[in-house]
Design a protein around this motif. Structure first.
Motif, PDB file in Angstrom:
ATOM      1  N   ILE A 291     -20.563 -13.294  45.797  1.00  0.00           N
ATOM      2  CA  ILE A 291     -19.332 -12.542  45.562  1.00  0.00           C
ATOM      3  C   ILE A 291     -18.373 -13.312  44.659  1.00  0.00           C
ATOM      4  O   ILE A 291     -17.880 -12.778  43.661  1.00  0.00           O
ATOM      5  CB  ILE A 291     -18.650 -12.183  46.906  1.00  0.00           C
ATOM      6  N   VAL A 292     -18.105 -14.583  44.986  1.00  0.00           N
ATOM      7  CA  VAL A 292     -17.204 -15.369  44.145  1.00  0.00           C
ATOM      8  C   VAL A 292     -17.882 -15.732  42.820  1.00  0.00           C
ATOM      9  O   VAL A 292     -17.263 -15.679  41.764  1.00  0.00           O
ATOM     10  CB  VAL A 292     -16.736 -16.643  44.892  1.00  0.00           C
ATOM     11  N   GLY A 293     -19.167 -16.110  42.872  1.00  0.00           N
ATOM     12  CA  GLY A 293     -19.904 -16.355  41.636  1.00  0.00           C
ATOM     13  C   GLY A 293     -20.438 -17.758  41.444  1.00  0.00           C
ATOM     14  O   GLY A 293     -21.008 -18.075  40.397  1.00  0.00           O
ATOM     15  N   TRP A 294     -20.329 -18.620  42.450  1.00  0.00           N
ATOM     16  CA  TRP A 294     -20.787 -19.999  42.305  1.00  0.00           C
ATOM     17  C   TRP A 294     -22.302 -20.120  42.229  1.00  0.00           C
ATOM     18  O   TRP A 294     -22.838 -21.205  41.977  1.00  0.00           O
ATOM     19  CB  TRP A 294     -20.249 -20.850  43.460  1.00  0.00           C
ATOM     20  N   LYS A 295     -23.030 -19.025  42.443  1.00  0.00           N
ATOM     21  CA  LYS A 295     -24.495 -19.070  42.357  1.00  0.00           C
ATOM     22  C   LYS A 295     -24.965 -19.478  40.965  1.00  0.00           C
ATOM     23  O   LYS A 295     -26.121 -19.888  40.796  1.00  0.00           O
ATOM     24  CB  LYS A 295     -25.081 -17.692  42.698  1.00  0.00           C
TER      25      LYS A 295
END
Length: 502
Positions: free
Chosen positions: A107-111
């Motif tokens: 969701i936040v995008g740190w992947k």
């Protein structure tokens, strides 16, 4: 018809029950652990703060390898260095994946950063980029002048406002990594890019902390409407995602403008962008590789150097011995440099003890096993999360004598105790790629600070000694909580030396 939260929860329960009914008998027993309850497993047992301490207590009951189950997700906790090495390094081909973290990753995008990128082609591409620029100690020597210059500026800032030591440490770490990653020179006062990255890295630690958000346990909750009571985390995730987007794009755009103008200084990003024809997909990978370098390296050094100041406040005898070594080797007419490192064995041991005594990432980041495995007679099913309890590994009395004490001398014995750098930067194919830069930054900060300052406990106007308390924040990256300390120049000569820094 709209789907309600109750519908989602019952659907999750149904999926869990179906999995339980269709699951084949395992070939070996699971690692032991606390009793699990139907459906929820060990959900109610899981800590929400300083998880490493409870996991260490569990290890005393259940052993060096243990497991818990949270809503069907198996989590294996390793409390010994041997198990961590045997599984995460010697079996790294199946233990190098990362879990899907719904909140922080999806969701936040740190992947997209290296630390949460799944094991595969993209992971290997980013690792290759790191190796080509900073992958060895020899390659990192090109950046050592930046480390020395910015650390000298750090001393001057501390001399001016010693009460703001935490802010000075964070500013310096940001300044060093931004120059290395992007060739960006930080402003002397509040810097917009430093502010963005500080905010983003703090949010990363909160967003990826185990058990911090229910959506990590029940991913289907990400689909609930924003207006549903209890869904305030969705607004938080949106704000955090914007911060992360700014952290990756703003400095990248700076480098691209510098390259277009022909004035880009050497940096990690510049070397990759100017290394040949870069297609858009490769530019995206470079962008996230640079963001990985900053978000990982800066926060590591911030926590470690703050720990150093705490240790020197609490253990004056260790500081006194380091002072004596620096005086004998360096004298008082200059500050230490990297060229002095091999001649300062006690300071080197002190840096190791900083990393061991209060590790930056007490639990690291979970690994995910990609195939069923049986290890030491225990079944580790595919998809299990494997957590190395780095805090326990570095405080194991079987490896370190009096592990709660700060004692650099443990590394100077005829038979030195284990180098904590073998564990504190991760395991196997997930070792932090910026570890050489972080190690260099921590060393030069400790050495220069010792040469310049006396660090001591604060004595108030009534003569009362203010005792610092060793306590840490929770999250993937752990920092010492604020503590009082007195920082003064060691002598008039030391003060003059600091003030002469340009």
């Amino acid at each position: 018809m709209a789907i309600s939260v109750v519908d989602i929860i019952f659907a999750a329960i149904g999926v869990f029950l179906l999995r339980q009914l269709t699951r084949a008998r395992p070939p070996a027993p699971y690692p032991p652990g606390p009793r699990a309850y139907p459906f929820i497993g060990n959900l109610l047992d899981m800590p929400t703060q300083q998880e490493w301490k409870l996991f260490s207590q569990w290890g005393q009951v259940w052993g060096d390898i243990m497991s818990v189950n949270v809503l069907g997700q198996t989590m294996v906790i390793l409390n010994s260095p041997k198990l961590a090495v045997d599984m995460l390094e010697r079996k790294s081909s199946i233990y190098s994946d990362r879990p899907t973290l719904t909140m922080g990753g999806e969701i936040v995008g740190w992947k997209n950063t290296l630390v949460l990128t799944g094991y595969g082609d993209r992971f290997r591409s980013i690792r290759k980029m790191f190796h080509s620029v900073i992958g060895t100690k020899a390659l990192t020597t090109q950046f050592l002048p930046v480390e020395e210059r910015e650390t000298r500026r750090f001393l001057k800032r501390v001399l001016s406002k010693p009460e703001e030591i935490a802010e000075h440490i964070r500013w310096t770490a940001g300044s060093i990594i931004l120059q290395i990653a992007y060739g960006y020179i930080v402003k002397d006062e509040a810097d917009p890019i430093v502010d963005i990255v500080e905010k983003a890295t703090e949010q990363f630690s909160l967003a990826t902390a185990p058990g911090a958000f229910l959506v990590d346990i029940i991913p289907a909750l990400r689909h609930i409407p924003d207006w549903v009571p209890g869904a305030g985390w969705k607004k938080k995730a949106a704000n955090w995602g914007k911060t992360l987007n700014d952290m990756t794009n703003v400095p990248l755009d700076f480098v691209k403008r510098q390259i277009a103008a022909g004035i880009a200084p050497p940096s990690f990003t510049q070397s990759l962008l100017e290394g040949g024809d870069v297609v858009p997909e490769e530019e995206t990978t470079i962008k996230w590789a640079a963001a990985s370098l900053y978000s990982g390296g800066a926060d590591t050094t911030v926590s470690a150097i703050y720990t150093f100041y705490l240790a020197m406040t609490l253990y004056p005898e260790a500081q006194k011995r380091a002072h004596a070594e620096i005086d004998a080797v360096i004298g008082c007419d200059r500050l230490p440099t990297f060229a002095d490192r091999e001649h300062l064995p006690y300071v080197e041991a002190l840096v190791k003890e900083v990393l061991r005594w209060n590790p930056v990432t007490p639990l690291g980041v979970p690994h995910r096993v990609t195939e069923d495995d049986v290890h030491e007679g225990y079944y580790i099913p595919k998809g299990s999360l494997v957590i190395a309890n780095i805090w326990q590994i570095l405080h194991d009395p079987r490896t370190y004598s009096n592990p709660l004490e700060f004692d650099p001398g443990r590394f100077l014995k005829a038979e030195p105790e284990e180098d904590p750098r073998s564990f504190c930067f991760g395991f196997g194919r997930r070792i932090c790629p910026g570890m050489n830069l972080a190690d260099a930054s921590i060393f030069i900060s400790c050495a220069m600070s010792l040469a310049a300052f006396d660090i001591a406990k604060v004595v108030d106007a009534s003569g009362n000694v203010l005792e610092p308390v060793l306590d840490n924040t929770s999250g993937t990256i752990s920092h010492p909580k604020p503590f009082p300390c007195s920082i003064k120049p060691r002598s008039p000569k030391a003060e003059a030396l600091i003030r002469s820094i340009e």
